[in-house]
Design an enzyme around this catalytic site. Structure first.
Site: not given
Length: 311
Positions: A222, A224
């Site tokens: 991802d 973050d």
């Protein structure tokens, strides 16, 4: 500084350790597998260790969070895990870890082999030493360059079109278990960190003290929470991308194991304690000496036996 006798470890029968992180709770491709329970001076490891073979090298696999993901990043028994691996003859460790990206060019489903870290943890024991025995290992280059190149070369050769393996970068190790706030994420970006995770710094420090070469395959799940155009990180997002990366990570580790078997590379980590032991052995408390004998024995010889009736 205490002068320690230089040692050149025999790596001909050394084993390779694999630490599986979130999403990697077993090691495929191991042959002749048997499970081993190890008692350590630092308590029980996260799980039993699985010993098998890949190509011409014996491999010891350990799920750092336990096979049922029972340990938070703060609760992982890092010292027990690393002591257990070294006690089984492991001298190289390949760590597989889930991370978030802190930079635009490091995209979800990419992988990264870091060469530096920054520590933001505050609840973990970070050393095997203390209690009357002082050692200062060099950690300027905390990841083994030779082992990291093997991982990166293999990863480059296997990455699917549209996905990238990044060579080098700084891994920010946070305490967890909650993910970052936006302010924290932006701060770590401003420091130039590439990825963020919750485990590697602790393992890398301890592996260096235990004279094991250590390298990481970081699986990006991802962005973050800093990226305005992407949803904030959720457990569901992490798990979905972990599953997408798991098969590829297994293949990279299997092929890297074959190259380690062929090269049996030497690393500066393999003699990290040579000039690091500061306390004279005769001044070290007997119990501390016995607890650390696995690491200090090559330099100081066997620790004094416990006296009869001693607790």
């Amino acid at each position: 500084m205490v002068s320690a006798t230089p040692t050149t470890p025999d790596l001909s029968n050394a084993r390779l350790g694999v630490l599986g992180g979130s999403g990697l709770y077993a090691m495929e491709g191991l042959e002749d597998v048997r499970e081993i329970v190890v008692d350590t001076p630092y308590g029980s490891p996260s799980d039993s260790l699985r010993l098998g073979r890949i190509d011409d090298i014996e491999v010891v696999f350990l799920a750092r969070h336990g096979r049922h993901h029972s340990f938070t990043p703060s609760d992982v028994p890092y010292r027990a895990n690393l002591w257990a691996l070294r006690s089984l003859g492991v001298r190289w460790i390949l760590s597989v870890s889930a991370v978030g990206s802190l930079q635009e060019e490091v995209r979800p489903l990419d992988m990264l082999v870091p060469d530096q870290f920054i520590d933001r943890t505050h609840q973990r024991p970070l050393s095997f030493f203390g209690e009357g025995l002082v050692a200062h290992v060099t950690a300027a280059d905390p990841y083994c360059g030779v082992l990291s190149r093997i991982l990166a070369d293999v990863g480059d050769s296997l990455m699917p079109e549209g996905r990238r393996l990044h060579r080098g970068g700084t891994y920010l190790c946070m305490e967890g278990p909650a993910f970052s706030t936006r302010a924290e994420s932006q701060l770590y970006r401003s420091w130039g960190c590439e990825v963020i995770g919750m485990t590697n710094h602790t393992e890398a420090r301890l592996a260096r003290e235990a004279e094991m070469a250590y390298a990481t395959l970081a699986m990006v799940t991802d962005y973050d929470c800093w990226h305005d155009d992407h949803a904030s990180v959720t457990v569901e997002m992490v798990i979905e991308n972990l599953k997408a990366n798991a098969t590829l990570a297994q293949e990279i580790v299997r092929m890297a194991a074959g190259r380690v078997a062929a090269q049996r590379p030497r690393s500066s980590a393999h003699h990290a304690l040579r000039h690091a032991l500061m306390t004279p052995p005769e001044a070290v408390p007997a119990e501390t000496r016995r607890r650390t004998e696995l690491f200090t024995g090559p330099y100081w010889g066997a620790a004094p036996a416990a006296e009869a009736g001693a607790s």
